[in-house]
Scaffold this active site. Sequence first.
Site, PDB file in Angstrom:
ATOM      1  N   GLY A  98      15.145 -36.201 -23.707  1.00 48.00           N
ATOM      2  CA  GLY A  98      14.002 -37.016 -22.661  1.00 48.00           C
ATOM      3  C   GLY A  98      13.127 -35.930 -22.197  1.00 48.00           C
ATOM      4  N   TYR A  99      12.681 -34.971 -22.190  1.00 50.05           N
ATOM      5  CA  TYR A  99      12.294 -33.714 -21.247  1.00 50.05           C
ATOM      6  C   TYR A  99      11.047 -33.983 -22.078  1.00 50.05           C
ATOM      7  CZ  TYR A  99      15.705 -32.808 -18.153  1.00 50.05           C
ATOM      8  OH  TYR A  99      17.394 -32.555 -17.106  1.00 50.05           O
ATOM      9  N   SER A 100       9.839 -33.839 -22.234  1.00 51.76           N
ATOM     10  CA  SER A 100       9.520 -33.768 -21.306  1.00 51.76           C
ATOM     11  C   SER A 100       8.367 -35.220 -21.464  1.00 51.76           C
ATOM     12  CB  SER A 100       8.288 -32.949 -20.379  1.00 51.76           C
ATOM     13  OG  SER A 100       7.742 -32.144 -21.660  1.00 51.76           O
TER      14      SER A 100
END
Length: 315
Positions: free
Chosen positions: A52-54
């Site tokens: 999920g980054y970023s």
Amino acid sequence: MQHRELGRSGLQLAPLVLGGNVFGWTADEATSFRILDAFVAGGGNAIDTADGYSVWVPGHVGGESETIIGKWLQQRGRRDDVIIATKVGWEVNPENKGLKKDYILRAVEGSLRRLQTDYIDLYQSHKDDPATPVEETLEAYAQLVKEGKVRVIGASNFSAARLRESLEASEKHGLPRYESLQPLYNLYDRAEFEQELLPLMQEQNIGVIPYYGLAAGFLTGKYRTEEDLKKSARGGGVGQKYLNDKGLRILKGLDAVATRQQATPAQVALAWIMAQPGLTAPIASATSPEQVTELLKATELHLSAEDLSELGQAS
């Protein structure tokens, strides 16, 4: 640098884990490479990221951090020298989130591809998914461990009740168990972890790699006034939570110990976490190689009983 075993996993971590949340966000690819180089050169060996980054950055789709780390691993030939920890379960987009078995089996392939590796050392549930039975999630991990794509599993942002439920399911059904927890924990944010989760961690010998060890940068001491908050993109959020009487009292304690130790407040804040019973290694991110070098000095600090008492009373 003295390594510490992460729970019962067999993974040996240096006392500081490098946070990869800034890669592709506040650190571009070239800067990220220099940060990673400095971290490994300084004795660090564990890098934490997530699929999920970023995704919170406008125009980003998630996976940016993993992609940069994968390029670095490939170009530097360092895969065997480091422990790669990533996560699954955060909402990347409305169709890609949660901890259902079919999603985990699909999501891991994306992480492996971006990281340019055929295995992940520590694969973590980024946050609890109450809609999915814990057994279903653990069955997905069991398949990945059997296939050699994942070595060890961990949890992040779980309540004590859900973590215990997962551990009991692992034991009952012969499934892999969570060997680590990634909670919010620092000198300011202590109560929830210490009261509810720490006893379970110690009882079950689960490793702890807390995030926000520097309270989003507040414990570095760079945010002391309303004016200071305007100097950073994350300053507003930091000020809203930490710039208050308690936060300033903690900074005063950090300043006093830092002066005695000839160290920085950030180094002392991280060393305090490293000195807590049951804590394996805090996670900290950096936006320059110089910051990494400074943060790694925390692993060399030996806080006295007086130091620990003063910090404990302040917080």
